[in-house]
Design an enzyme around this catalytic site. Structure first.
Site, PDB file in Angstrom:
ATOM      1  N   TYR A 104     -35.123   6.609   6.755  1.00 13.02           N
ATOM      2  CA  TYR A 104     -34.969   8.068   6.367  1.00 13.02           C
ATOM      3  C   TYR A 104     -33.996   8.211   5.333  1.00 13.02           C
ATOM      4  CZ  TYR A 104     -30.703   9.181   8.762  1.00 13.02           C
ATOM      5  OH  TYR A 104     -29.362   9.225   9.303  1.00 13.02           O
ATOM      6  N   CYS A 105     -34.176   9.547   4.546  1.00  7.24           N
ATOM      7  CA  CYS A 105     -33.179   9.889   3.702  1.00  7.24           C
ATOM      8  C   CYS A 105     -32.950  11.382   3.932  1.00  7.24           C
ATOM      9  CB  CYS A 105     -33.349   9.298   2.186  1.00  7.24           C
ATOM     10  SG  CYS A 105     -35.022   9.738   1.580  1.00  7.24           S
ATOM     11  N   ARG A 106     -32.976  12.116   2.552  1.00  2.00           N
ATOM     12  CA  ARG A 106     -32.612  13.412   2.789  1.00  2.00           C
ATOM     13  C   ARG A 106     -33.299  14.514   3.172  1.00  2.00           C
ATOM     14  NH1 ARG A 106     -30.074  12.769  -3.410  1.00  2.00           N
ATOM     15  NH2 ARG A 106     -27.826  11.964  -3.047  1.00  2.00           N
TER      16      ARG A 106
END
Lengths: 221, 221
Positions: free
Chosen positions: B176-178
């Site tokens: 996952y990221c932002r």
DNA sequence: ACGGTATTCCATAGATTTTTGGAGGATGCA
DNA sequence: TGCATCCTCCAAAAATCTATGGAATACCGT
């Protein structure tokens, strides 16, 4: 890492919605449309705008995808594109009310003194089901016709003084209008109180009622 | 009926928040700040802006009440003013994605082909508690340090190729990221898949995780 | 006090938005 | 077909916003 130009382009596209929200006139139009669909001339009159100015602002909202148009014969009806747009408008209002220092005094100047009692939606439902209060919609008639709280009676604010006898004198009244920043219910409760009626105000209004998922009625009265 | 001038003034004040959202650069800064507080020079570098340009955009966000500043010695740290601002940013993004025709192609151009499998938060929690997957945070290290999904391992995207051995080869990875419009997790899953690992992507990211009320960890690793 | 770093302030040129009035299109009705 | 209504398109002036580079300010460590 993703191409910088593509990222800039993506955020520039998102900013189109932001730009549409960046004008008081357009927000006023959006606020009206949140109450129901209306024609250009109608919106211009209510928002006190030149016809061409209103038209161009409405087209700006349309380019940003916030509203849609439907032709009905010679008139063109603008409407909110969906509930997500109403939710966005509400989110913006709440942030502004909480974070922008000058919003509170501006709201106070518009809404008048805090001399009226307010209740929330849960309390309204409680009093109505207990039979101790009736719900009064004081918005202009076309907005009531578009959609309203089930069971509410419609008496637009500017007719209220002349139609007082339609309200049972021994019943408490809960008045509501467009939303938390709408002045009609404040004025209505002041007027009713001055005539010796027991009246309170829904803390927000139809916009918040609808977004909270409560049922609404259309047409009839 | 309420004074027309007072109403105009009120909506003009509300529009200050809208105006702040009306620039791609400012939205990019807001998106970064949603991951955690940062200094001006830092933000300017990550958003590829001139220092003075970044400073003036940040001050515009501050005048609109969307961000706050704290002085730490000689540096000034900007931070989101609150969760309500993050919610507003998310609401704007969702409206834009649904209503602005050009957002989809722009997002596709930035994020790349849809060649990676995505799962939602509920599925992530299911796989983690079943022990079949580990959660990988591929954001830059400072953002992980500011806050992250509990139990997530931090390997920033640009270090991933060189730190592959830190990930057990027999474990499935959820990257996952932002947020939904962040490219890092897409690239990470492509990289992992190319090295023969089983990897899927959280459909949104840390912003949505936090706003949904899930717990977050700060510091450590 | 002094030099160094981080940030804001200021002036300016360039770009975008807003307003307004007049002309032009589309539709409905007689 | 002709006329009225409702709305959009177009062009120009005024107002506002944006980017940029140099100067000024605030704080730190020595």
């Amino acid at each position: 890492m993703g191409d910088g130009a593509a990222k800039t382009e993506l955020f520039e596209q998102l900013a189109r919605v932001g730009k549409a929200l960046g004008s008081g006139k357009r927000l006023e139009l959006l606020d009206l449309l949140a109450q129901g669909p209306r024609s250009v001339a109608d919106l211009a009159a209510v928002a006190r705008l030149e016809l061409t100015t209103a038209s161009s602002h409405l087209q700006a909202l349309k380019r940003a995808g916030l509203v849609t148009t439907t032709r009905h014969g010679t008139t063109i009806e603008y409407a909110l594109a969906g509930d997500d747009v109403a939710a966005l408008w509400l989110a913006l209002r709440e942030v502004a009310a909480r974070r922008v220092a000058d919003v509170r005094p501006a709201a106070a100047a518009y809404l008048g003194p805090e001399d009226t009692e307010e209740i929330d939606r849960a309390e309204l439902l409680r009093r109505v089901s207990a039979g101790t209060a009736i719900v009064l919609d004081v918005r202009p008639a076309p907005e009531y016709a578009a959609a309203h709280i089930p069971g509410a009676v419609s008496i637009p604010l500017d007719e209220l003084a002349g139609r007082l006898e339609e309200i049972p004198a021994d019943q408490e009244v809960v008045a509501y209008c467009r939303g938390a920043l709408c002045v009609f219910s404040h004025d209505a409760v002041r007027l009713l109180a001055a005539r010796g009626r027991r009246a309170v105000r829904l803390v927000d209004g139809f916009l918040e009622w609808q977004l909270a998922g409560h049922p609404v009625d259309v047409h009839d009265r």
